[in-house]
Design an enzyme around this catalytic site. Structure first.
Site, PDB file in Angstrom:
ATOM      1  N   THR A   3      36.834  35.192  44.581  1.00 60.64           N
ATOM      2  CA  THR A   3      36.530  36.091  43.428  1.00 60.64           C
ATOM      3  C   THR A   3      36.654  35.268  42.145  1.00 60.64           C
ATOM      4  O   THR A   3      36.916  34.169  41.948  1.00 60.64           O
ATOM      5  CB  THR A   3      37.470  37.143  43.318  1.00 60.64           C
ATOM      6  OG1 THR A   3      38.762  36.737  43.149  1.00 60.64           O
ATOM      7  CG2 THR A   3      37.651  38.089  44.598  1.00 60.64           C
TER       8      THR A   3
ATOM      9  N   TYR B 290      40.139  43.664  33.481  1.00 61.75           N
ATOM     10  CA  TYR B 290      40.084  42.768  34.789  1.00 61.75           C
ATOM     11  C   TYR B 290      38.951  43.552  35.614  1.00 61.75           C
ATOM     12  O   TYR B 290      39.245  44.602  36.231  1.00 61.75           O
ATOM     13  CB  TYR B 290      41.097  42.465  35.527  1.00 61.75           C
ATOM     14  CG  TYR B 290      41.096  41.478  36.806  1.00 61.75           C
ATOM     15  CD1 TYR B 290      41.633  40.260  36.691  1.00 61.75           C
ATOM     16  CD2 TYR B 290      40.518  41.965  37.852  1.00 61.75           C
ATOM     17  CE1 TYR B 290      41.392  39.361  37.863  1.00 61.75           C
ATOM     18  CE2 TYR B 290      40.424  41.269  39.107  1.00 61.75           C
ATOM     19  CZ  TYR B 290      40.787  39.984  39.025  1.00 61.75           C
ATOM     20  OH  TYR B 290      40.783  39.304  40.085  1.00 61.75           O
TER      21      TYR B 290
ATOM     22  N   HIS C 277      46.458  40.471  51.440  1.00 62.18           N
ATOM     23  CA  HIS C 277      45.409  39.982  50.586  1.00 62.18           C
ATOM     24  C   HIS C 277      45.164  38.371  50.573  1.00 62.18           C
ATOM     25  O   HIS C 277      44.225  38.069  50.096  1.00 62.18           O
ATOM     26  CB  HIS C 277      45.632  40.355  49.139  1.00 62.18           C
ATOM     27  CG  HIS C 277      44.400  40.709  48.378  1.00 62.18           C
ATOM     28  ND1 HIS C 277      43.550  39.866  48.472  1.00 62.18           N
ATOM     29  CD2 HIS C 277      44.253  41.560  47.310  1.00 62.18           C
ATOM     30  CE1 HIS C 277      42.320  40.437  47.719  1.00 62.18           C
ATOM     31  NE2 HIS C 277      43.017  41.425  47.001  1.00 62.18           N
TER      32      HIS C 277
END
Length: 779
Positions: free
Chosen positions: A608, A595, A479
């Site tokens: 993001t 979230y 990630h």
């Protein structure tokens, strides 16, 4: 007599490239024409690639102008001079006086050269001006706050101007220099929005206390931190991204498997071929095609509304990238083009060359290579079977082992082959995929992609491609280097290319002739001592405990989808988020900090932002749904208010006015300046018990879902973020299907992924019932 053999690269040929023998009579030299031919072809391909990159680099560097426009500018200036008109207002004469006079620099030559230099300067100035205008236009975000289907005159004019200044046929990185910087929100706005977001989660006493702490921060610590943060935003390309990558990902010392890595699934219903080697051959070839276009910058940039460009920065590190472990922090190693792949099968690692004679291997050739690996019956070397568990366990033992056991000899060479490979491929010995006749088949498929056996994916690679023995596929992605939409963009391209462009024979093999002259795959060699084998086993046990605790459920919701939701004049994402809030309250009897990931890629190097989906409006709607005395009309009115609120928050997050990235950067700045902030500590320690994300679908529009309804992706997912919470990823597929990927932990008595999936389904149906009842009343 001494004999020296120098073997050509495995990609060139299996035979000896050249051989020479030293004898008393001299040196007897033998050359292989076949190998020399492949060396020549490799060189030609390499130079062609450099030339294309150079050309595309120029096109990107002068965008939105073009190289031909320079010639037009030069001709125009020269023409005016011959007409005895000076458009430079004397600047050409000034340039002419600075040029030296010599036999080679006549007065006429000086005049021509001065005109060319002026025209070039004017041309470059126009490019900078066009970029500045385009950047100013792209800083306008009012369009995103307008109601769907209603576009103001200002927005229509703005769209026309953006189209006009965007040029023609942009390449992948053409807009990078024109993208605006991510703005730093004001502290007052961020604090106000934060307090509003936590209001429904706190009672009056807790909220009053939080308000005091927040106001103290705003008055005392915030002004100094904000000044430094604004200074960083002027200096850095993006004031968030570098710290986000470092502190959220690379400095984490816990396992990245499940906790950080995410996965993407294959087509939901279709398996183009059940031949494992053939499917892997086609898909690897499609990935190489994608990589070639990526390296040359030939992909079209993604654009909102088909006009507003998205940042392409994250795509640079998709291939040839590995997260390298460190004692205190990891780092991302990205290399230039690498020509090999590392394949794992039944505990063995193999190095496969991806080029032959200067070209990519064809799918049929890749199938042959992969089939050789599947047919290989050798046993793993000591410690090799579970070696990849080092990447699944804690980072510090892996970093120390890498320095101690993999810094020299065959271990260094083999590890380097893995870490420098284009990506990692696992030929899995299990069969997975969605099967409606098998209970929880999607759940097992998801768990396999997320963690597998904990030692059969190289979790540090940018991504691991997993090919199952029944022909199904999947991807496990690290990630830190990029977010899910970047991997999704590549994955959609690959699946569409595999099914609709490459195809298979009637027997399920890759199309094309079989090249019997391919060099054999090279088995990586290891010399792993017992001490290191113990570390590997310890890492495996840590990872296995994490994997065994993951409770996963895949929920296919096909009662209705995007089509019906849009008819009710509601955003599909807002509809689903409110359904998740209703499901969460029914599941646990309380609300929680929620979230939802949104993107900020309208800004340069944007990643993001967080949308805090649990709002005052959403909780009011949920309570009304649970109150039997509330009429459906009131519920529907509360739903619309909550949906509008959610949409507004999502738009604020996309346009750089979010809450959490600003607070995160203020916290990092406080650590650098040794400023203690109770407010920031509390904010950053709050758990996200419901973490959600929407997977984008059909970015490339390569597949017509109406024409091929069964060729749809299943999306992807991630592990639970909180020990007592849920992770929910969802993908809106076509008009009538929504797939939910739900994760939690077995160790938590408060959560059950299957139960939560049923709550989501019922919440979706209950919200739809509100619209059905309203439609009946209107009739």
């Amino acid at each position: 007599m001494w004999v020296f053999n120098v073997t050509g690269m495995a990609e060139a040929h299996q035979a000896v490239g050249f051989q020479f023998t030293v004898t008393p009579d001299g040196i007897d030299l033998h050359l292989s024409r076949e190998v020399l031919k492949h060396i020549y072809l490799s060189g030609v391909t390499s130079w062609i690639k450099r030339a294309i990159r150079f050309k595309n680099g120029i096109l990107t560097g002068v965008y939105p102008a073009s190289p031909s426009s320079w010639l037009i500018a030069v001709i125009a200036i020269m023409s005016t001079m011959y007409a005895r008109i000076d458009p430079s207002l004397g600047m050409i004469d000034t340039i002419k006086r600075t040029l030296p006079v010599s036999d080679y620099m006549t007065v006429q030559t000086q005049t021509v050269l001065s005109a060319i230099l002026f025209a070039t300067g004017l041309w470059l100035s126009l490019i900078l001006m066009l970029r500045y205008i385009l950047k100013a236009l792209l800083s306008y975000h009012a369009w995103i706050f307008e109601s769907h289907g209603k576009m103001s005159f200002c927005t229509k004019l703005w769209l026309s101007l953006v189209k006009m200044f965007s040029g023609r046929r942009p390449l992948l990185y053409s807009f990078q220099a024109s993208l605006p910087r991510l703005p730093v929100p004001s502290v007052d706005d961020t604090i106000t929005r934060y307090l509003e977001s936590v209001r429904p989660l706190l009672d009056d006493e807790q909220y009053n206390q939080m308000e005091v702490v927040a106001n103290d921060f705003k008055r005392d610590e915030a002004p100094k931190l904000q000044k430094y943060l604004i200074l960083k935003s002027w200096w850095a390309t993006n004031y968030v991204s570098d710290w986000w990558e470092e502190y959220i990902y690379l400095r984490g010392r816990s396992p990245i498997m499940v906790n950080s890595n995410f996965y993407a699934m294959d087509l939901l219903y279709m398996i183009p071929t059940h031949r494992q080697a053939a499917r892997a051959g086609n898909v690897v070839h499609a990935m190489l095609q994608y990589r070639r276009k990526l390296e040359r910058g030939e992909h079209a940039p993604l654009r909102a509304l088909g006009v507003v460009p998205m940042c392409s920065y994250q795509m640079e590190r998709m291939f040839n990238t590995t997260r390298i472990p460190g004692i205190e922090t990891d780092f991302v190693q990205h290399l230039s083009d690498r020509k090999h792949l590392v394949v794992y099968h039944k505990g063995r690692f193999f190095k496969v060359w991806l080029y032959y004679g200067g070209r990519h291997l064809w799918p049929s050739e890749l199938e042959t290579q992969f089939q050789r690996i599947l047919d290989d019956t050798t046993v793993p070397q000591p410690g090799e079977l579970k070696l990849a568990a080092l990447t699944a366990g804690n980072r510090v033992p892996w970093a120390r082992s890498r320095l101690k056991y993999f810094s020299q000899g065959v271990n260094k060479a083999s590890l380097e082959a893995i870490e420098t490979s284009a990506f990692f491929l696992t030929l899995d010995d299990e069969a997975h995929g969605y099967d409606p006749d098998k209970l929880r088949s999607l759940d097992l498929y998801a768990k396999s992609l997320l963690h597998g056996k904990c030692y059969d994916r190289w979790f540090d690679k940018s991504f691991t491609l997993i090919a199952y023995k029944n022909g199904k596929l999947g991807v496990n992605a690290e990630h830190s280097w990029a977010d899910a939409p970047i991997v999704g963009h590549m994955w959609e391209y690959v699946l569409a290319t595999d099914c609709f462009h490459l195809g298979y024979t009637e027997e399920g093999h890759c199309k094309g002739d079989i090249n019997k002259g391919l060099p054999p795959t090279a088995k990586l060699q290891w010399d792993i001592p017992l001490e290191c084998q113990e570390v590997i086993e310890d890492s495996y046990m840590v990872a296995k405990e994490i994997a065994d605790d993951v409770d996963f459920h895949g929920c296919l919701f096909d009662e209705f989808g995007k089509g019906l939701i849009k008819k009710s004049r509601t955003s599909p994402d807002a509809f689903i988020q409110l359904a998740l809030q209703l499901a969460q309250f029914r599941d646990k009897g309380e609300f929680c900090l929620t979230y939802e990931a949104s993107m900020t890629r309208m800004f340069r190097e944007g990643r993001t932002e967080t949308v805090r989906s649990c709002t005052i409006e959403s909780t009011a709607f949920v309570r009304a749904m649970q109150d039997k005395n509330t009429k459906s009309a009131q519920r529907l009115d509360l739903f619309r208010k909550a949906a509008d609120k959610h949409q507004n928050m999502y738009r604020l997050a996309m346009t750089g006015a979010g809450i959490d990235r600003h607070l995160f950067c203020l916290y990092i700045m406080s650590k650098y300046l040794n400023i203690d902030s109770p407010f920031l500590k509390q904010v950053l320690s709050e758990p996200w018990r419901l973490s959600t994300s929407q997977t984008p679908q059909q970015q490339l529009n390569m597949v017509d879902i109406n024409k091929f309804p069964r060729y749809v992706g299943a999306g992807g997912g991630f592990g639970p973020v909180a020990d007592d919470g849920y992770g929910v990823s969802y993908i809106i597929v076509g008009e009538n299907l929504i797939t939910f990927h739900i994760s939690s932990k077995f160790s938590s008595p408060e959560t059950d992924s299957y139960r939560f999936g049923q709550n989501i389904r019922q919440a979706m149906l209950d919200i739809r019932a509100l619209f059905d009842q309203n439609d009946k009343k209107e009739m």
